[in-house]
Write an enzyme that holds these catalytic residues in place. Structure first.
Site, short mmCIF file in Angstrom:
data_model
loop_
_atom_site.label_atom_id
_atom_site.label_comp_id
_atom_site.label_asym_id
_atom_site.label_seq_id
_atom_site.Cartn_x
_atom_site.Cartn_y
_atom_site.Cartn_z
N MET A 1 0.98 -1.39 -0.06
CA MET A 1 -0.41 0.43 0.31
C MET A 1 0.78 1.42 -0.45
O MET A 1 0.34 2.32 -0.10
CB MET A 1 -1.13 0.24 0.63
CG MET A 1 -0.40 -0.10 2.62
SD MET A 1 -1.32 0.40 4.18
CE MET A 1 -1.99 1.63 3.73
N ALA A 2 2.25 1.19 0.02
CA ALA A 2 3.71 2.00 0.28
C ALA A 2 4.43 1.85 0.39
O ALA A 2 4.47 0.59 0.84
CB ALA A 2 3.31 3.25 1.28
N ALA B 1 8.87 2.73 0.21
CA ALA B 1 9.62 3.75 -0.55
C ALA B 1 11.04 3.55 -0.53
O ALA B 1 10.92 1.82 -0.53
CB ALA B 1 9.62 4.85 1.71
N VAL C 1 13.32 3.13 2.30
CA VAL C 1 13.80 2.62 3.47
C VAL C 1 12.75 0.81 3.58
O VAL C 1 13.88 0.09 3.94
CB VAL C 1 13.81 3.20 4.86
CG1 VAL C 1 13.86 2.24 5.91
CG2 VAL C 1 15.10 4.25 4.33
N GLN D 1 8.19 -1.10 3.04
CA GLN D 1 7.16 -0.42 2.39
C GLN D 1 6.56 -1.34 3.47
O GLN D 1 6.37 -1.93 4.40
CB GLN D 1 7.58 -1.33 0.83
CG GLN D 1 7.26 -2.44 0.79
CD GLN D 1 7.22 -3.57 -0.48
OE1 GLN D 1 8.28 -2.79 -1.06
NE2 GLN D 1 6.86 -4.47 -0.46
N VAL D 2 5.06 -0.77 3.20
CA VAL D 2 3.45 -1.43 3.97
C VAL D 2 3.16 -1.99 3.34
O VAL D 2 2.68 -1.95 1.79
CB VAL D 2 3.04 0.36 4.78
CG1 VAL D 2 1.43 -0.57 5.72
CG2 VAL D 2 4.14 0.47 5.17
N LYS E 1 5.11 -3.11 8.48
CA LYS E 1 6.26 -2.81 7.85
C LYS E 1 7.51 -3.29 7.59
O LYS E 1 7.52 -3.67 9.05
CB LYS E 1 5.87 -0.98 7.97
CG LYS E 1 7.27 -0.22 8.14
CD LYS E 1 6.89 1.12 8.79
CE LYS E 1 7.96 2.16 7.74
NZ LYS E 1 8.39 3.68 8.64
N ASP F 1 6.71 14.84 11.78
CA ASP F 1 5.98 14.04 9.86
C ASP F 1 4.92 13.65 10.04
O ASP F 1 4.43 12.82 9.39
CB ASP F 1 6.90 13.13 9.19
CG ASP F 1 7.11 13.47 8.04
OD1 ASP F 1 6.91 14.23 6.82
OD2 ASP F 1 7.23 11.88 7.00
#
Length: 571
Positions: A135-136, A138, A140, A142-143, A157, A292
């Site tokens: 679903m996401a 990056a 470093v 992912q999820v 994660k 963030d």
């Protein structure tokens, strides 16, 4: 650092070659020569014609393109640089903000392997359902979405396998480049490139540890357990390791989807106020803040609460800095620039020995006054930030990392408030929290805590003092230390000190004479009695005569001392 000796293996050398090619591609040939050049000034393994490339002062866009092409580690470094507006001009900051983690997701087979290796159980024994699509994603990690056998929906994660080794190799390269930049380029010394890499190293390895992020979530949950309008997801510790984080999945709407929020009967302005109050609490009640809070990390739940997710980047404030920030907010809210200046000085950001405080105060007031009395819709914290960074660069103020994180969070919070159409004033929302913090600092418990802390510090100083004195004396005896005493005006003081000592001596003599005379006159012992014919025949002993003489001497000296004191006019 002896780079070519310390970088072992063909892979490291190839990485250097890849970096030099990227730099040449974007017109940094002269930089390559000065960074990787040998004794003859030529870069190792670089063709002669390539060395002919020269470039002018690098543009922000060219630097961004280089960082993007060098890969995830350098992209992350660039993202850190985007928060250092105290080091880089605004056009560079804006360009660094464009850096995005554009990497393909980890294949599902690798995700499965990481989870099973970390948790030591087959994936189908841990989760009843597990979505193979991320679903996401990056650079470093992912999820993925999943479902436990107990029925809870969770977000999983995963840290990319092998990413920590690659980052360590790149950081070694960064240190080498940073050292060369500080030796060969004035701008490298001004920025402090090595310190920037150190900061990056500390941040990135915290981000790679899911146990740290899980601990951050638990701390936030504890802080906000009594605050109904904020919800923090739960951590499932049975399945959480250093490379895997399993946490409660939050159903809701991203905070920037204003139409969807309204469609569920929720007032966006009320959500904005919740965000501002949450920020104020983090700052002035707990000293621990989510650094963030962009729309993807701030979820509006369907019941009207707000949930924070992704706690990889957080900031800490100690109690002293919390008070200084509270004074700063109150000073601005009440137009009290003396209070603002005192808060900045207490924080160690300004110093009359290194800068013109009068000019700084004028510039600060000129920059701040135009923003007073305006709502979020009529004010841009980004503009305030830009004005502030202009002063920071002008007066060469070096801001601590947590203050920079705080300013970044402040801007993101303001941006969310504007998206939601809020007409609130950040200063007015934070004012009661600032006052409560300052009031809390003077209550009995805090005072006793401070007294206890200071007493422990003093005990430590007293304990260490003999060792320090011994070290100083030992170094002095060996000729390694020299002690010089300077004084001014002590010549006059010496004469005054001598007078005081003389008067004290006379006072002691007077006291001794009186005591001796009293003892002699009251003594039953008689020595050398003799008779005299004075106003009749009298028998007098030598002891009595000495006693009377002692009283006479004491009286004369006492009278002289009193007269001299009165004459000196120093009673």
């Amino acid at each position: 650092m002896k780079f070519w000796g310390s970088m072992q293996g063909v892979r490291s050398v190839r990485r250097v070659g890849a970096i030099t090619k990227v730099l040449f591609k974007h017109g940094f040939g002269d930089v390559v020569e000065r960074l990787f050049g040998g004794k003859d000034g030529k870069a190792k393994g670089v063709k002669e014609e390539e060395l002919a490339l020269r470039s002018g002062f690098p543009s922000p866009r060219r630097i961004r393109l280089v960082l993007e092409e060098l890969g995830p580690s350098f992209v992350k470094l660039g993202q850190l640089m985007s928060t250092r507006a105290d080091l880089f001009p605004p056009d560079y900051i804006e360009e660094f903000k464009k850096l995005q983690d554009s990497v393909p997701p980890i294949p599902f087979r690798d995700v499965k392997r990481v989870i099973e290796s970390e948790v030591s159980r087959p994936l189908d024994e841990i989760f009843a359902e597990f979505s193979p699509d991320s679903m996401a994603a990056a650079s470093v990690g992912q999820v993925h979405l999943a479902k436990l056998f107990t029925g809870e929906r969770v977000a999983v994660k995963i840290i990319r396998p092998g990413i920590d080794k690659k980052i360590r190799e790149d950081i070694l390269l960064m240190y080498y480049i940073a050292e060369k930049m500080e030796k060969g380029f004035e701008i490298g010394r001004v920025i402090g490139v090595t310190n920037l890499v150190k900061e990056f190293e500390r941040i990135i390895f915290r981000e790679l540890d899911m146990l740290i992020e899980a601990g951050n979530i638990e701390k936030f949950a504890s802080n906000f357990k009594e605050v109904e309008e904020i919800y923090i997801p739960a951590v499932y510790w049975d399945y959480t390791t250093k490379s895997v984080l399993v946490m409660e999945h939050i159903d809701g709407i991203k905070m920037d989807q204003v139409d969807a929020i309204r469609a569920h009967g929720i007032d966006p302005k009320a959500i904005a106020l919740i965000g501002l109050r949450s920020f104020s609490r983090q700052l002035m009640e707990y000293g621990f803040f989510h650094a963030d809070p962009h729309p993807g990390n701030t979820i509006v739940m369907y019941d009207g609460r707000v949930s924070l997710v992704d706690f990889g980047i957080t900031g800490y404030l100690d109690e002293e800095l919390m008070h200084q920030i509270a004074n700063l907010f109150l000073g601005y809210a009440e137009h009290d620039y003396d209070m603002v200046m005192d808060a900045l000085a207490d924080a160690g950001l300004i110093d009359e020995e290194t800068m013109d405080l009068k000019s700084f105060r004028i510039d600060l007031k000129d920059a701040s006054e135009p923003f007073y009395g305006r709502s979020l819709q009529n004010i841009s914290v980004t503009d305030v930030y830009d004005q502030l960074m202009h002063l920071v660069l002008k007066y060469r103020i070096r801001l601590p990392r947590n203050l920079l994180l705080l300013l970044k969070t402040f801007i993101q919070t303001e941006a969310l408030g504007k998206i939601l159409g809020s007409d609130a004033s950040i200063l007015e929302v934070t004012r009661p929290y600032a006052k409560a913090l300052l009031q809390r600092g003077y209550d009995t418990r805090s005072l006793l805590k401070n007294v206890g802390r200071d007493a422990r510090s003093m005990a430590g100083y007293l304990k260490d003092m003999p060792k320090f004195a011994h070290d100083i004396l030992r170094q002095t005896a060996k000729g390694r230390q020299r002690v010089e005493l300077w004084h001014g005006g002590l010549e006059k003081m010496g004469g005054e000190f001598e007078k005081g000592v003389n008067r004290l001596t006379i006072g002691v003599i007077i006291s001794a004479s009186i005591l001796a005379a009293a003892l002699i006159l009251n003594s039953s012992q008689k020595v050398l009695e003799f008779t005299i014919d004075f106003l009749g025949v009298q028998t007098i002993s030598l002891t009595a005569l000495l006693g009377v003489l002692g009283y006479i001497v004491a009286t004369i000296l006492g009278a002289w001392l009193i007269i001299s004191i009165f004459r000196s006019k120093r009673l």
